[in-house]
Design an enzyme around this catalytic site. Structure first.
Site, PDB file in Angstrom:
ATOM      1  N   TYR A 150       0.842  -1.204   0.000  1.00 18.57           N
ATOM      2  CA  TYR A 150       0.000   0.000   0.000  1.00 18.57           C
ATOM      3  C   TYR A 150       0.878   1.256   0.000  1.00 18.57           C
ATOM      4  CZ  TYR A 150      -3.918   3.026   1.427  1.00 18.57           C
ATOM      5  OH  TYR A 150      -4.879   4.011   1.499  1.00 18.57           O
ATOM      6  N   THR A 180      -9.933   7.981   8.704  1.00 18.64           N
ATOM      7  CA  THR A 180     -11.264   8.573   8.534  1.00 18.64           C
ATOM      8  C   THR A 180     -12.314   7.515   8.866  1.00 18.64           C
ATOM      9  OG1 THR A 180     -10.354   9.934   6.775  1.00 18.64           O
ATOM     10  CG2 THR A 180     -12.745   9.785   6.863  1.00 18.64           C
TER      11      THR A 180
END
Ligand code: UDP
Length: 321
Positions: A150, A180
């Protein structure tokens, strides 16, 4: 505008799609549903302003209509090893979404003379040695660690975005998104927020990996979407952190979830080991976002969690029914 967004059925992609549609824009949403969720865009069926392209972003993207903006949000994003949706279990797809997907999305923007926004991540800072993290910090990443599929894909994506900006004059933006949470997160992606909320609703102890003294800074989704929207409207080409600067330990965050859910079961500290390369501390320095975009988060963690818990309750109710 006609806006193409990759990962439109994802957590953030679907919220952005709704925002653009509410402002009267046309949206083309691209998703291959590896980690995207059809439920997140089900309400858009029959909406003449929305078109779905069911496609892998790492294959060539062909659009005949004119485009004004391309946003690249498609990628697995959970670091969980136990969930099949975690990027450690989708390593090649994750690297392809960040590398080939960014190349295709940038190529599409260039062809249509459209503006471009890359969804990057606080993961580009790795396990940071600078705290809080400013955009000029280069990061502390292991190129062959468990999170590298990632991190390195996103770092490559940022480099490619700047190359298209500098070499091909594409009008680009880069947002570095910190943790988030909110409605439309997947219940099963293995991340802290969905794990903790489901455990708290079942009145079970919350599984803390390691001591729980590691920190994160959690931003409610509405605030994040507003920050991204302002970045789109700006002329800023260098990366901008968007996230909530309120740093909390995972233990304190978990305790707050227990309190809101009235879960007496407490925490199961050291329930398992932390993932390799799990950052020790993470907190955005949002000076740039404040100065350039006039943005800062306004939703409290408690208020955001209450809304998210209501969403999870309704989803779990649907699953039972
Ligand atoms: N974590 C935890 N229990 C869980 C899931 C996550 O203690 O059931 C921890 C994880 O080790 C990390 C933090 O919570 O330190 C935040 O993890 P998350 O999965 O939300 O994503 P990350 O911020 O690591 O990308």
């Amino acid at each position: 505008m006609r806006i193409l967004i990759t990962g439109a059925a994802g957590f953030l992609g679907s919220h952005l799609t709704d925002r653009f549609l509410s402002e009267g824009h046309q949206v083309i949403g691209l998703d291959n549903f590896i980690t995207g969720n059809r439920d997140n865009i089900a309400h858009l069926a029959g909406n003449p302003s929305f078109a779905l392209m069911e496609q892998d972003v790492s294959t060539y993207i062909s659009v005949s209509e004119p485009l004004d903006f391309v946003l690249h949000f498609a990628s697995p994003a959970s670091p969980s090893k136990t969930s099949p949706l975690g990027y450690p279990n989708l390593p090649i797809q994750t690297m392809k979404a960040g590398a080939l997907g960014t190349h295709n999305s940038l190529g599409l923007a260039k062809k249509h003379n459209a503006k471009f926004l890359l969804a990057s991540t606080s993961e580009v800072y790795g396990d940071p040695l600078v705290h809080p993290q400013t955009e000029d910090y280069w990061g502390n990443c292991d190129p062959v660690g468990v999170r590298s599929v990632y991190d390195e894909a996103k770092r490559f994506a940022e480099a490619l975005t700047m190359a298209y900006h500098n070499f091909h004059s594409v009008d680009t933006r880069i947002v570095r998104i910190f943790n988030t949470f909110g409605p439309r997160m997947r219940l099963d992606d293995g991340r802290s927020v969905p794990n903790f909320i489901q455990q708290a609703l079942r009145k079970e102890p919350l599984t803390i990996y390691g001591t729980g003294e590691q920190t994160r800074s959690f931003c409610y989704v509405d605030d994040l979407i507003e920050g991204i929207h302002r970045l789109m409207d700006s002329d800023e080409h260098m990366p901008v952190n968007i996230g909530n600067p309120l740093e909390v330990s995972i233990n304190d965050f978990a305790r707050l979830i227990n309190e809101i859910c009235e879960n007496p079961a407490g925490l199961n500290v050291n329930a398992s080991e932390r993932l390799g390369d799990d950052p020790e501390r993470r907190q955005p320095d949002i000076t740039r976002a404040k100065t350039i975009l006039g943005w800062h988060p306004v939703v409290s963690i408690r208020e955001g969690l209450s809304k998210t818990i209501e969403y999870f309750k309704s989803k779990l109710g649907q699953q039972k029914a």
